[in-house]
Design a protein around this motif. Structure first.
Motif, mmCIF file in Angstrom:
data_model
loop_
_atom_site.group_PDB
_atom_site.id
_atom_site.type_symbol
_atom_site.label_atom_id
_atom_site.label_comp_id
_atom_site.label_asym_id
_atom_site.label_seq_id
_atom_site.Cartn_x
_atom_site.Cartn_y
_atom_site.Cartn_z
ATOM 1 N N GLY A 411 13.222 41.153 -25.341
ATOM 2 C CA GLY A 411 13.996 41.513 -26.522
ATOM 3 C C GLY A 411 15.480 41.545 -26.270
ATOM 4 N N MET A 412 15.982 40.616 -25.507
ATOM 5 C CA MET A 412 17.403 40.591 -25.161
ATOM 6 C C MET A 412 18.260 40.384 -26.414
ATOM 7 S SD MET A 412 19.487 40.785 -22.622
ATOM 8 C CE MET A 412 21.097 40.286 -22.051
ATOM 9 N N ASP A 413 19.234 41.273 -26.616
ATOM 10 C CA ASP A 413 20.164 41.159 -27.733
ATOM 11 C C ASP A 413 21.515 41.693 -27.285
ATOM 12 O OD1 ASP A 413 19.899 43.915 -27.739
ATOM 13 O OD2 ASP A 413 18.592 43.957 -29.492
ATOM 14 N N VAL A 414 22.451 41.773 -28.199
ATOM 15 C CA VAL A 414 23.802 42.163 -27.825
ATOM 16 C C VAL A 414 23.860 43.616 -27.364
ATOM 17 C CG1 VAL A 414 24.445 42.832 -30.183
ATOM 18 C CG2 VAL A 414 26.216 42.109 -28.574
ATOM 19 N N VAL A 415 22.998 44.493 -27.897
ATOM 20 C CA VAL A 415 23.004 45.894 -27.465
ATOM 21 C C VAL A 415 22.505 46.006 -26.031
ATOM 22 C CG1 VAL A 415 22.083 48.179 -27.951
ATOM 23 C CG2 VAL A 415 22.705 46.675 -29.841
ATOM 24 N N LYS A 416 21.379 45.350 -25.740
ATOM 25 C CA LYS A 416 20.863 45.390 -24.373
ATOM 26 C C LYS A 416 21.813 44.699 -23.404
ATOM 27 C CE LYS A 416 15.915 45.943 -25.178
ATOM 28 N NZ LYS A 416 14.549 45.450 -24.854
ATOM 29 N N ALA A 417 22.471 43.642 -23.864
ATOM 30 C CA ALA A 417 23.400 42.932 -22.985
ATOM 31 C C ALA A 417 24.569 43.821 -22.589
ATOM 32 C CB ALA A 417 23.905 41.667 -23.679
ATOM 33 N N GLY A 418 25.095 44.593 -23.544
ATOM 34 C CA GLY A 418 26.232 45.449 -23.241
ATOM 35 C C GLY A 418 25.936 46.488 -22.186
ATOM 36 N N VAL A 419 24.697 46.987 -22.146
ATOM 37 C CA VAL A 419 24.315 47.987 -21.149
ATOM 38 C C VAL A 419 23.854 47.318 -19.861
ATOM 39 C CG1 VAL A 419 22.814 49.954 -20.684
ATOM 40 C CG2 VAL A 419 23.675 49.568 -22.996
ATOM 41 N N ALA A 420 23.195 46.164 -19.974
ATOM 42 C CA ALA A 420 22.646 45.506 -18.795
ATOM 43 C C ALA A 420 23.731 44.925 -17.894
ATOM 44 C CB ALA A 420 21.674 44.405 -19.218
ATOM 45 N N LEU A 421 24.846 44.491 -18.466
ATOM 46 C CA LEU A 421 25.884 43.861 -17.652
ATOM 47 C C LEU A 421 26.468 44.803 -16.595
ATOM 48 C CD1 LEU A 421 27.724 41.639 -20.282
ATOM 49 C CD2 LEU A 421 26.435 40.867 -18.291
ATOM 50 N N PRO A 422 26.891 46.037 -16.931
ATOM 51 C CA PRO A 422 27.378 46.908 -15.851
ATOM 52 C C PRO A 422 26.301 47.250 -14.834
ATOM 53 C CG PRO A 422 27.240 48.099 -17.947
ATOM 54 C CD PRO A 422 27.072 46.656 -18.254
ATOM 55 N N VAL A 423 25.034 47.363 -15.281
ATOM 56 C CA VAL A 423 23.947 47.609 -14.334
ATOM 57 C C VAL A 423 23.772 46.409 -13.410
ATOM 58 C CG1 VAL A 423 21.466 48.030 -14.133
ATOM 59 C CG2 VAL A 423 22.789 49.207 -15.895
ATOM 60 N N TYR A 424 23.837 45.213 -13.976
ATOM 61 C CA TYR A 424 23.653 43.987 -13.191
ATOM 62 C C TYR A 424 24.703 43.884 -12.080
ATOM 63 C CZ TYR A 424 23.442 38.960 -12.203
ATOM 64 O OH TYR A 424 23.356 37.741 -11.584
ATOM 65 N N PHE A 425 25.960 44.066 -12.424
ATOM 66 C CA PHE A 425 27.016 43.887 -11.424
ATOM 67 C C PHE A 425 27.072 45.056 -10.448
ATOM 68 C CE2 PHE A 425 28.557 41.054 -14.849
ATOM 69 C CZ PHE A 425 28.647 39.887 -14.101
ATOM 70 N N ALA A 426 26.782 46.267 -10.891
ATOM 71 C CA ALA A 426 26.739 47.393 -9.953
ATOM 72 C C ALA A 426 25.578 47.230 -8.973
ATOM 73 C CB ALA A 426 26.610 48.709 -10.722
#
Length: 699
Positions: A411-426
């Motif tokens: 269910g990837m969307d803009v809301v999940k993307a906004g939270v997932a990006l800092p988690v991904y890079f951290a």
């Protein structure tokens, strides 16, 4: 491990638990098993391993075979190439049944103890396992064990292959260790934490296992039943579904005292001069966590904060011990400087665990410094922890991350993307320095009343928290698990463990919320209390969503411009376009500012799968338009149902219901959607009060 741990689920040190590499594929002795010489294998899965189940009860342990997609054989011999299964390479096979296959950790016990407990049940279908539950008489002892015994909190997957070849699997009930499943044809099923093999995209037929169901695979035909334990009549259905919240595990007082005494007071107090940074109430910095003239609101606060602090200490220590954290392989914290991540970092430092705090932020050209970076760096320095900052300034890194997230996040969307990006890079930063695992503050908002809706409706805060926990596995946990697993890093949420979650959820709302705007009150008191002694300046920072604190929301806005999609309202389209964006996409622009080779192609939105409950207020219309911007499409508009003959209504309430239905009908006509005529029962307190019905009547 204390001898009390089995009988009382009493937490103590877990230093005797073996790491996964030492228990894979062992045939452990079957003390107490029925019949002489009975044995059962215990297989502990690695982080990248999945389970392949084929007809006939054949179960293999597999991992993605990266050589199969690269065109070469990766140096493997012919036997390995023959054993490849749909883009997987076989690492082992369960050659004897019964067998227990597991991953993760359980709180209050070990896999060895659970294995011995399962062996002692035998495997028969006559219901003779010491329980007097007739509803479970048609289930084998393996299924009964899966329903009852892994009742502990934790983050785990437990699967049992019984003597008849039936394969059953379950996870922890909150879904902290999610499982994806896919039919590869011929009765072969793959079950793992992330998509893989020849179909590495989550949309290619991968489904999420529901964490409160037990699935079963038939040994003959290979058919999968995702809800094998919730069938039958109403009475049996109620007893066979797994509970939402695991039973409470009490931390051992002497054990936590010994841990806290290891380093003494590790933190420097705040400077006596100067105002604390990030406090919630500038006008009342000293009494922000108390309620002043009403002592009943603070009754029990000392005991609750002490128990919460001990639960967090026990949970963090259990995770660090399970992964054998050392200075070479420290524990990581996905750190933002907020009260949740500060609590986890402070506990790890306080009990002497090697720990690293990682923060990620968007620092592209023309962007201000993310709001999380300075407070996070200052908090880590004050706590005495190593700090890693992952600066992301190239939009191509964001595109590559979104491309990878589309493959793994449901269910990837803009809301999940906004939270997932800092988690991904951290998580990338933590993996680079070889961290053994990562801690995240997931679940604290639900159990500690951290959202604005809790403050707006304090009487309903407990029910709102339970509602959030029910959907947390689909909304947040699968996203976070998939994001960190890309870097080979398991993630744990101590606030959702058995040592914390039930206790925190059942605390009175008055201990979590202060009248006004102070949320998570008991957590802040626990951090500042005598056990942890965290400086006050670190516990008073206001809440800030991850996408805004890291400024990755700005990165998504810039992404739309870079892809030639316009300047406003295209973040959701930009996120969707990254899924199919070719790696050789040209960012070259013409002199007039247009894309030299055309804009990115935005795939069509998913099929309609939502219904809008319209209640005539502006919130309903705002929800509709926001959802449309997020590429969510609606099937219909739902109104409140008409009053039935059994309902006691007044004329005023009846007119109000008719008005609500007319509003819903007009809105449905305006947006071009059908109106679902039956509607749903009225539920608001206002309608129930106007109708003269008690609030407990279900109206």
């Amino acid at each position: 491990k204390s001898s009390e741990a089995r009988g009382r689920r009493h937490f103590a040190f877990f230093s005797s638990s073996a790491p996964p590499t030492q228990t894979r594929g062992r045939n452990l002795p079957s003390e107490g098993a029925r019949g002489p010489g009975r044995r059962m294998a215990l297989h502990v899965l690695g982080q990248d391993e999945s389970i392949a189940v084929a007809p006939g009860g054949r179960v293999r342990i597999v991992a993605p075979d990266h050589a199969s997609t690269s065109g070469g054989d990766g140096g493997r011999d012919a036997a390995d190439r023959i054993e490849r299964l749909h883009g997987y390479v076989v690492r082992g096979e369960v050659t004897a049944a019964p067998a227990l296959i597991a991953r993760g950790l359980v709180e209050g016990t070990t896999w060895e103890d659970l294995h011995a407990d399962l062996v002692s049940l035998g495997d028969d279908d006559n219901g003779d396992d010491g329980d007097d539950d007739d509803d479970d008489a048609d289930l084998s002892s393996a299924a009964r064990w899966l329903l009852r015994r892994p009742s502990h909190g934790g983050c785990f997957v437990a699967a049992v292959l019984d003597a008849r070849g039936t394969f059953r699997l379950r996870t922890d009930t909150l879904g902290r260790c999610p499982v994806l499943m896919r039919d590869f044809g011929g009765g072969v099923w793959i079950l793992g934490s992330t998509p893989g093999g020849d179909v590495p995209h989550v949309r290619d037929g991968w489904r999420c296992h529901h964490p409160r169901h037990v699935l079963a695979i038939d040994p003959i035909a290979g058919n999968l039943d995702p809800t094998c334990t919730v069938r039958g009549d109403a009475r049996s259905r109620a007893t066979r579904r797994l509970p939402l919240i695991p039973p409470n595990v009490e931390p051992c007082t002497s054990a936590t005292d010994a841990l806290l005494a290891f380093r003494g007071s590790a933190f420097q107090p705040d400077a006596p001069t100067g105002a604390p940074t990030g406090r919630i109430d500038p006008a009342n910095p000293e009494g922000v966590l108390t309620v002043g003239d009403d002592p009943e609101w603070d009754e029990g606060m000392d005991a609750a904060s002490d128990r919460l602090a001990r639960g967090l200490v026990a949970a963090v220590h259990h995770i660090a011990t399970h992964h054998r954290c050392t200075r070479e392989r420290p524990l990581g914290v996905l750190f933002s400087g907020g009260v949740d991540s500060t609590a986890l970092l402070a506990v790890a430092v306080r009990i002497g665990i090697p720990v690293v705090a990682a923060t990620a932020g968007w620092t592209g050209e023309g962007t201000k410094e993310p709001l999380d970076i300075s407070p996070a760096r200052a908090a880590a320095a004050m706590l005495g922890a190593r700090f890693e900052l992952e600066d992301v300034s190239d939009i191509r890194e964001v595109i590559d991350a979104l491309r990878a997230l589309h493959r793994a996040v449901h269910g990837m969307d803009v809301v999940k993307a906004g939270v997932a990006l800092p988690v991904y890079f951290a998580a990338r930063a933590l993996a680079r320095i070889r961290c053994a695992a990562a801690l995240a503050g997931g679940g604290s908002e639900e159990v500690m009343c951290g959202y604005a809706r809790h403050s707006a409706r304090p009487r309903d805060a407990q029910n709102l928290g339970l509602s959030g926990l029910r959907s947390l596995h689909h909304r947040d946990l699968q996203r976070d698990s998939a994001t960190t697993t890309m870097h080979g890093l398991p993630t744990y949420q101590p606030f959702l463990g058995g040592l914390v979650v039930e206790f925190a959820q059942n605390l009175p709302t008055r201990l979590k919320l202060k009248p006004g705007d102070v949320e998570k009150r008991v957590l802040r008191v626990a951090l500042e209390g005598p056990l942890l002694r965290v400086p006050r300046s670190l516990t008073r920072r206001p809440k800030l969503a991850a996408q805004y604190g890291s400024r990755f929301n700005v990165a998504l806005q810039k992404l739309g411009k870079v892809l030639g999609l316009g300047a406003r309202g295209v973040s959701s389209d930009a996120v969707a376009a990254c899924e199919t964006l070719p790696r050789d996409f040209s960012f070259e622009r013409r002199p007039d500012g247009g894309m030299a080779r055309g804009a990115a192609i935005v795939p069509p939105p998913p099929p309609p799968a939502w219904a809008l409950l319209y209640t005539s207020g502006h919130n309903s219309a705002a929800a509709y338009h926001t959802s449309v911007l997020q590429r969510r499409r609606f099937v219909c508009v739902v109104a409140f149902a008409r009053a039935t003959d059994d309902e006691i209504v007044t004329c005023e309430a009846d007119e109000d219901a008719a008005f609500l239905r007319r509003c819903a009908s007009r809105f449905a006509h305006a947006v071009g959607l059908p109106l679902w005529a039956p509607g749903v029962p009225r539920y608001t307190r206002r309608v129930a009060r106007d109708a003269g019905v008690s609030g407990d009547s279900g109206v």
